[in-house]
Design a protein around this motif. Structure first.
Motif, PDB file in Angstrom:
ATOM      1  N   MET A   1      25.339  16.320 -36.492  1.00 57.09           N
ATOM      2  CA  MET A   1      24.376  16.673 -36.981  1.00 57.09           C
ATOM      3  C   MET A   1      23.755  17.250 -35.341  1.00 57.09           C
ATOM      4  O   MET A   1      23.454  16.084 -34.697  1.00 57.09           O
ATOM      5  CB  MET A   1      23.820  16.575 -37.578  1.00 57.09           C
ATOM      6  N   VAL A   2      23.548  18.386 -35.045  1.00 57.20           N
ATOM      7  CA  VAL A   2      22.941  18.733 -33.989  1.00 57.20           C
ATOM      8  C   VAL A   2      21.592  18.997 -33.765  1.00 57.20           C
ATOM      9  O   VAL A   2      21.409  19.693 -35.082  1.00 57.20           O
ATOM     10  CB  VAL A   2      23.952  19.787 -32.845  1.00 57.20           C
ATOM     11  N   LYS A   3      21.235  19.276 -32.889  1.00 55.90           N
ATOM     12  CA  LYS A   3      19.470  19.955 -32.937  1.00 55.90           C
ATOM     13  C   LYS A   3      19.629  21.676 -32.092  1.00 55.90           C
ATOM     14  O   LYS A   3      20.759  21.914 -31.701  1.00 55.90           O
ATOM     15  CB  LYS A   3      18.591  19.377 -31.743  1.00 55.90           C
ATOM     16  N   ALA A   4      19.744  23.098 -32.941  1.00 55.85           N
ATOM     17  CA  ALA A   4      19.075  23.751 -32.712  1.00 55.85           C
ATOM     18  C   ALA A   4      18.293  25.135 -32.533  1.00 55.85           C
ATOM     19  O   ALA A   4      17.749  24.433 -33.778  1.00 55.85           O
ATOM     20  CB  ALA A   4      21.145  24.813 -33.321  1.00 55.85           C
ATOM     21  N   ILE A   5      18.327  25.981 -31.830  1.00 54.58           N
ATOM     22  CA  ILE A   5      17.012  26.654 -32.439  1.00 54.58           C
ATOM     23  C   ILE A   5      17.477  27.957 -33.248  1.00 54.58           C
ATOM     24  O   ILE A   5      18.997  28.298 -33.561  1.00 54.58           O
ATOM     25  CB  ILE A   5      16.585  27.473 -30.890  1.00 54.58           C
ATOM     26  N   ARG A   6      16.934  28.498 -34.394  1.00 58.32           N
ATOM     27  CA  ARG A   6      17.497  29.189 -36.021  1.00 58.32           C
ATOM     28  C   ARG A   6      16.157  30.022 -35.323  1.00 58.32           C
ATOM     29  O   ARG A   6      15.067  30.088 -35.837  1.00 58.32           O
ATOM     30  CB  ARG A   6      17.838  28.156 -36.673  1.00 58.32           C
ATOM     31  N   VAL A   7      16.396  31.256 -36.239  1.00 62.23           N
ATOM     32  CA  VAL A   7      16.355  32.947 -36.291  1.00 62.23           C
ATOM     33  C   VAL A   7      16.740  32.952 -37.840  1.00 62.23           C
ATOM     34  O   VAL A   7      16.757  32.996 -37.557  1.00 62.23           O
ATOM     35  CB  VAL A   7      16.281  34.195 -35.345  1.00 62.23           C
ATOM     36  N   GLU A  95      22.720  21.800 -29.176  1.00 66.92           N
ATOM     37  CA  GLU A  95      23.012  20.875 -28.135  1.00 66.92           C
ATOM     38  C   GLU A  95      24.787  21.009 -27.902  1.00 66.92           C
ATOM     39  O   GLU A  95      24.942  20.324 -26.668  1.00 66.92           O
ATOM     40  CB  GLU A  95      22.425  19.646 -28.887  1.00 66.92           C
ATOM     41  N   ALA A  96      25.263  21.040 -28.632  1.00 69.06           N
ATOM     42  CA  ALA A  96      26.353  21.732 -29.267  1.00 69.06           C
ATOM     43  C   ALA A  96      26.936  22.678 -30.053  1.00 69.06           C
ATOM     44  O   ALA A  96      26.352  23.390 -30.648  1.00 69.06           O
ATOM     45  CB  ALA A  96      27.402  20.392 -29.070  1.00 69.06           C
ATOM     46  N   ARG A  97      28.325  23.080 -28.931  1.00 72.89           N
ATOM     47  CA  ARG A  97      28.782  24.322 -30.433  1.00 72.89           C
ATOM     48  C   ARG A  97      29.917  24.543 -29.855  1.00 72.89           C
ATOM     49  O   ARG A  97      30.698  23.589 -29.052  1.00 72.89           O
ATOM     50  CB  ARG A  97      28.281  25.730 -29.623  1.00 72.89           C
TER      51      ARG A  97
END
Length: 323
Positions: A1-7, A95-97
């Motif tokens: 799991m990574v932290k990410a901004i989502r819309v 954080e990563a992609r």
């Protein structure tokens, strides 16, 4: 799991939500990158508001820098641990992609991760505007709208280094100083002055060879009156809203003008063009024609606040998010 901004739906800055998402292994032809810095650009606002379509939910962000932490099948040009930067598909505010290896370049040791993140979209935008869309040469007269912005400063710097005479528009005395330091010979405070009249005064009626406009509706069609016959209007953004449809005959009436709306993603669609543009940009930076300074840094979790400041035109220069 990574932290990410989502819309999850179009909206204001509050539409940017920090969440935890699963990150799969990179697929064939992909690399997985741990972000050290993520570039923030006005195109991210367009995506968030729905002005530029995207499939929901999505993670904004088209550029970043970090190191390779995994490679997919068939990837030969990148290895785990290498420093890289990219401009490409959505997914940067994380954080990563995973991203296609064709979108990635090696980051020269001379640049920090923060510099690398803004070197890409903003730097390559300046490159295609000055070197491919209209080839700026010594003696050319330019009008650069929003000269204190991230791309605006790069345009002023590089054009001045090429021997052009740069006129910039800005919104405040503080931003005027920034544009002047970047290389603008003349700065117009567009909130206090009529920029068309000032351009005529500054050029003694000779007007400009090219106008670079990332503002949009607020500066069009007045920008056309700043161009000499056969001059070129280059629209590359619409921070104030998109330019309304207009009668193309207006270009004839204003002096047989040229007008274009290029896109970075078209210019870098072919890998050889992408690499050549990057090589030219890095060469310009090494010659100090382009000064990639350290951008303003904000935590990834503050993406909404950054977008609010960006839309209110309270920012200057480049901005990165740090995971």
């Amino acid at each position: 799991m990574v932290k990410a901004i989502r819309v999850h739906r179009p909206g204001g800055p509050e539409a940017l939500q920090l969440e935890e998402v699963e990150l799969a292994a990179p697929g064939p032809g992909e690399v997985q990158i741990r972000h050290r810095a993520i570039g923030v650009n006005y195109i991210d606002v367009y995506r968030r508001t729905g002005a530029y379509p995207a499939d929901y939910p999505f993670t904004p962000g088209h550029e970043g820098a970090g190191e390779v932490i995994a490679v997919g099948e068939g990837v030969k040009d990148f290895k785990v641990g290498e420093r890289v930067a990219y401009v490409g598909a959505l997914g940067g505010y994380s954080e990563a992609r995973n991203i296609a290896a064709d979108s990635v370049v090696h980051l020269p040791k001379a640049f920090s991760y923060e510099q690398g993140a803004v070197l890409m979209l903003k730097g390559l935008t300046a490159q295609y505007l000055l070197r491919r869309t209209f080839k700026v040469k010594k003696g050319h007269r330019l009008l650069v709208h929003a000269g204190a912005g991230g791309v605006g400063q790069l345009l002023c710097q590089w054009a001045e280094g090429l021997g052009a005479k740069v006129i910039a528009t800005v919104g405040s005395p503080e931003k005027a100083k920034i544009a002047e330091d970047a290389g603008a010979k003349h700065v117009i405070l567009y909130r206090e002055e009529n920029f068309v009249e000032r351009v005529r005064e500054i050029t003694k009626g000779k007007l400009c060879d090219v106008v670079y406009d990332g503002v949009g509706r607020a500066t069009f069609p007045a920008s056309l009156d700043c161009l000499k016959p056969f001059g070129m209007f280059v629209s590359f953004g619409s921070a104030s809203g998109p330019i309304d449809s207009f009668d193309i005959g207006l270009l004839a009436l204003k002096g047989s003008l040229y007008a274009t709306r290029p896109s970075l993603f078209t210019h870098i669609a072919r890998r050889r063009d992408y690499e050549a543009m990057m090589e030219d940009l890095v060469h310009a930076a090494k010659r100090d024609l382009v000064r990639i300074g350290e951008p303003a840094r904000y935590p990834l979790a503050e993406a909404a606040q950054v977008h609010a400041a960006l839309e209110s035109r309270a920012t200057t220069g480049s901005i990165v998010l740090i995971p």
